[in-house]
Design a protein around this motif. Sequence first.
Motif, PDB file in Angstrom:
ATOM      1  N   ILE A  66      12.548  -0.553   7.508  1.00 21.98           N
ATOM      2  CA  ILE A  66      12.609   0.358   6.360  1.00 21.98           C
ATOM      3  C   ILE A  66      12.381  -0.427   5.069  1.00 21.98           C
ATOM      4  O   ILE A  66      11.669   0.043   4.179  1.00 21.98           O
ATOM      5  N   CYS A  67      12.952  -1.622   4.976  1.00 27.05           N
ATOM      6  CA  CYS A  67      12.734  -2.455   3.786  1.00 27.05           C
ATOM      7  C   CYS A  67      11.253  -2.763   3.596  1.00 27.05           C
ATOM      8  O   CYS A  67      10.734  -2.663   2.476  1.00 27.05           O
ATOM      9  N   LYS A  68      10.576  -3.119   4.676  1.00 32.52           N
ATOM     10  CA  LYS A  68       9.135  -3.405   4.585  1.00 32.52           C
ATOM     11  C   LYS A  68       8.381  -2.183   4.081  1.00 32.52           C
ATOM     12  O   LYS A  68       7.493  -2.289   3.231  1.00 32.52           O
ATOM     13  N   TYR A  69       8.742  -1.011   4.602  1.00 33.22           N
ATOM     14  CA  TYR A  69       8.096   0.234   4.169  1.00 33.22           C
ATOM     15  C   TYR A  69       8.361   0.477   2.681  1.00 33.22           C
ATOM     16  O   TYR A  69       7.436   0.808   1.926  1.00 33.22           O
ATOM     17  N   LEU A  70       9.606   0.297   2.251  1.00 31.60           N
ATOM     18  CA  LEU A  70       9.946   0.543   0.848  1.00 31.60           C
ATOM     19  C   LEU A  70       9.190  -0.388  -0.098  1.00 31.60           C
ATOM     20  O   LEU A  70       8.849   0.005  -1.206  1.00 31.60           O
ATOM     21  N   LEU A  71       8.911  -1.599   0.347  1.00 31.17           N
ATOM     22  CA  LEU A  71       8.114  -2.510  -0.474  1.00 31.17           C
ATOM     23  C   LEU A  71       6.704  -1.968  -0.684  1.00 31.17           C
ATOM     24  O   LEU A  71       6.124  -2.155  -1.756  1.00 31.17           O
ATOM     25  N   THR A  72       6.154  -1.293   0.321  1.00 32.97           N
ATOM     26  CA  THR A  72       4.815  -0.704   0.170  1.00 32.97           C
ATOM     27  C   THR A  72       4.831   0.462  -0.817  1.00 32.97           C
ATOM     28  O   THR A  72       3.786   0.866  -1.306  1.00 32.97           O
ATOM     29  N   LYS A  73       6.023   0.975  -1.109  1.00 30.17           N
ATOM     30  CA  LYS A  73       6.190   2.081  -2.071  1.00 30.17           C
ATOM     31  C   LYS A  73       6.682   1.570  -3.423  1.00 30.17           C
ATOM     32  O   LYS A  73       7.207   2.319  -4.237  1.00 30.17           O
ATOM     33  N   ASN A  74       6.497   0.262  -3.639  1.00 31.66           N
ATOM     34  CA  ASN A  74       6.797  -0.396  -4.916  1.00 31.66           C
ATOM     35  C   ASN A  74       8.274  -0.491  -5.260  1.00 31.66           C
ATOM     36  O   ASN A  74       8.633  -0.550  -6.442  1.00 31.66           O
ATOM     37  N   CYS A  75       9.147  -0.511  -4.271  1.00 26.79           N
ATOM     38  CA  CYS A  75      10.556  -0.812  -4.538  1.00 26.79           C
ATOM     39  C   CYS A  75      10.661  -2.296  -4.878  1.00 26.79           C
ATOM     40  O   CYS A  75       9.962  -3.119  -4.305  1.00 26.79           O
ATOM     41  N   ASP A  76      11.528  -2.613  -5.803  1.00 32.83           N
ATOM     42  CA  ASP A  76      11.631  -3.974  -6.323  1.00 32.83           C
ATOM     43  C   ASP A  76      12.802  -4.721  -5.665  1.00 32.83           C
ATOM     44  O   ASP A  76      13.958  -4.372  -5.909  1.00 32.83           O
ATOM     45  N   PRO A  77      12.522  -5.766  -4.880  1.00 27.06           N
ATOM     46  CA  PRO A  77      13.596  -6.511  -4.230  1.00 27.06           C
ATOM     47  C   PRO A  77      14.394  -7.395  -5.191  1.00 27.06           C
ATOM     48  O   PRO A  77      15.368  -8.020  -4.800  1.00 27.06           O
ATOM     49  N   MET A  78      13.994  -7.438  -6.454  1.00 26.74           N
ATOM     50  CA  MET A  78      14.707  -8.262  -7.438  1.00 26.74           C
ATOM     51  C   MET A  78      15.533  -7.409  -8.415  1.00 26.74           C
ATOM     52  O   MET A  78      16.205  -7.946  -9.287  1.00 26.74           O
ATOM     53  N   LYS A  79      15.501  -6.081  -8.250  1.00 29.23           N
ATOM     54  CA  LYS A  79      16.245  -5.188  -9.146  1.00 29.23           C
ATOM     55  C   LYS A  79      17.750  -5.324  -8.898  1.00 29.23           C
ATOM     56  O   LYS A  79      18.213  -5.192  -7.780  1.00 29.23           O
ATOM     57  N   LYS A  80      18.494  -5.581  -9.951  1.00 32.42           N
ATOM     58  CA  LYS A  80      19.941  -5.786  -9.853  1.00 32.42           C
ATOM     59  C   LYS A  80      20.692  -4.458  -9.976  1.00 32.42           C
ATOM     60  O   LYS A  80      20.267  -3.569 -10.715  1.00 32.42           O
ATOM     61  N   ASN A  81      21.798  -4.358  -9.250  1.00 29.16           N
ATOM     62  CA  ASN A  81      22.677  -3.199  -9.370  1.00 29.16           C
ATOM     63  C   ASN A  81      23.812  -3.525 -10.342  1.00 29.16           C
ATOM     64  O   ASN A  81      23.793  -4.572 -10.994  1.00 29.16           O
ATOM     65  N   LYS A  82      24.812  -2.644 -10.438  1.00 25.72           N
ATOM     66  CA  LYS A  82      25.930  -2.870 -11.360  1.00 25.72           C
ATOM     67  C   LYS A  82      26.718  -4.124 -11.027  1.00 25.72           C
ATOM     68  O   LYS A  82      27.344  -4.715 -11.899  1.00 25.72           O
ATOM     69  N   ARG A  83      26.708  -4.523  -9.790  1.00 27.39           N
ATOM     70  CA  ARG A  83      27.429  -5.723  -9.367  1.00 27.39           C
ATOM     71  C   ARG A  83      26.576  -6.981  -9.537  1.00 27.39           C
ATOM     72  O   ARG A  83      26.918  -8.040  -9.047  1.00 27.39           O
ATOM     73  N   LYS A  84      25.430  -6.818 -10.211  1.00 25.51           N
ATOM     74  CA  LYS A  84      24.498  -7.936 -10.470  1.00 25.51           C
ATOM     75  C   LYS A  84      23.899  -8.510  -9.188  1.00 25.51           C
ATOM     76  O   LYS A  84      23.595  -9.692  -9.106  1.00 25.51           O
ATOM     77  N   LYS A  85      23.726  -7.650  -8.180  1.00 27.90           N
ATOM     78  CA  LYS A  85      23.148  -8.062  -6.900  1.00 27.90           C
ATOM     79  C   LYS A  85      21.808  -7.358  -6.707  1.00 27.90           C
ATOM     80  O   LYS A  85      21.691  -6.149  -6.906  1.00 27.90           O
ATOM     81  N   SER A  86      20.825  -8.115  -6.305  1.00 26.26           N
ATOM     82  CA  SER A  86      19.520  -7.547  -5.952  1.00 26.26           C
ATOM     83  C   SER A  86      19.445  -7.440  -4.431  1.00 26.26           C
ATOM     84  O   SER A  86      20.250  -8.066  -3.725  1.00 26.26           O
ATOM     85  N   PRO A  87      18.478  -6.687  -3.911  1.00 27.06           N
ATOM     86  CA  PRO A  87      18.285  -6.705  -2.462  1.00 27.06           C
ATOM     87  C   PRO A  87      18.070  -8.129  -1.935  1.00 27.06           C
ATOM     88  O   PRO A  87      18.562  -8.469  -0.858  1.00 27.06           O
ATOM     89  N   MET A  88      17.379  -8.972  -2.700  1.00 27.25           N
ATOM     90  CA  MET A  88      17.203 -10.368  -2.287  1.00 27.25           C
ATOM     91  C   MET A  88      18.556 -11.065  -2.167  1.00 27.25           C
ATOM     92  O   MET A  88      18.819 -11.764  -1.185  1.00 27.25           O
ATOM     93  N   ASP A  89      19.436 -10.869  -3.150  1.00 28.16           N
ATOM     94  CA  ASP A  89      20.776 -11.465  -3.103  1.00 28.16           C
ATOM     95  C   ASP A  89      21.537 -11.000  -1.866  1.00 28.16           C
ATOM     96  O   ASP A  89      22.213 -11.795  -1.202  1.00 28.16           O
ATOM     97  N   ILE A  90      21.429  -9.718  -1.559  1.00 29.29           N
ATOM     98  CA  ILE A  90      22.122  -9.151  -0.400  1.00 29.29           C
ATOM     99  C   ILE A  90      21.576  -9.762   0.888  1.00 29.29           C
ATOM    100  O   ILE A  90      22.337 -10.117   1.790  1.00 29.29           O
ATOM    101  N   ALA A  91      20.256  -9.882   0.976  1.00 30.11           N
ATOM    102  CA  ALA A  91      19.643 -10.494   2.167  1.00 30.11           C
ATOM    103  C   ALA A  91      20.137 -11.926   2.352  1.00 30.11           C
ATOM    104  O   ALA A  91      20.437 -12.347   3.472  1.00 30.11           O
ATOM    105  N   ILE A  92      20.257 -12.659   1.260  1.00 37.15           N
ATOM    106  CA  ILE A  92      20.766 -14.038   1.323  1.00 37.15           C
ATOM    107  C   ILE A  92      22.226 -14.029   1.778  1.00 37.15           C
ATOM    108  O   ILE A  92      22.608 -14.782   2.666  1.00 37.15           O
ATOM    109  N   ASP A  93      23.039 -13.162   1.166  1.00 36.61           N
ATOM    110  CA  ASP A  93      24.465 -13.072   1.530  1.00 36.61           C
ATOM    111  C   ASP A  93      24.646 -12.727   3.004  1.00 36.61           C
ATOM    112  O   ASP A  93      25.555 -13.237   3.662  1.00 36.61           O
ATOM    113  N   LYS A  94      23.782 -11.851   3.520  1.00 37.42           N
ATOM    114  CA  LYS A  94      23.873 -11.403   4.909  1.00 37.42           C
ATOM    115  C   LYS A  94      23.180 -12.364   5.876  1.00 37.42           C
ATOM    116  O   LYS A  94      23.158 -12.125   7.074  1.00 37.42           O
TER     117      LYS A  94
END
Length: 75
Positions: free
Chosen positions: A26-54
């Motif tokens: 699903i993540c790969k698909y969302l990237l094809t739809k221009n979702c940004d893996p570097m966008k931070k949420n309120k907790r200052k975490k990006s999807p990239m940060d989450i992938a690293i944490d996990k």
Amino acid sequence: KKFFNFLLLYEDTILHYATFHGKNVICKYLLTKNCDPMKKNKRKKSPMDIAIDKKNIELVQIFSKFKISNNNANK
């Protein structure tokens, strides 16, 4: 409804959610739809940060390639 309240509470994107739950396809698909893996949420975490944490090495590599290709496209 509970799901969307959670997303709104932390300003998570669907890519944050998919990354947190290890939904790599699903993540790969969302990237094809221009979702940004570097966008931070309120907790200052990006999807990239989450992938690293996990310790999701596959997503870290995919997000890294996406970032590099987008940087080259913007030049």
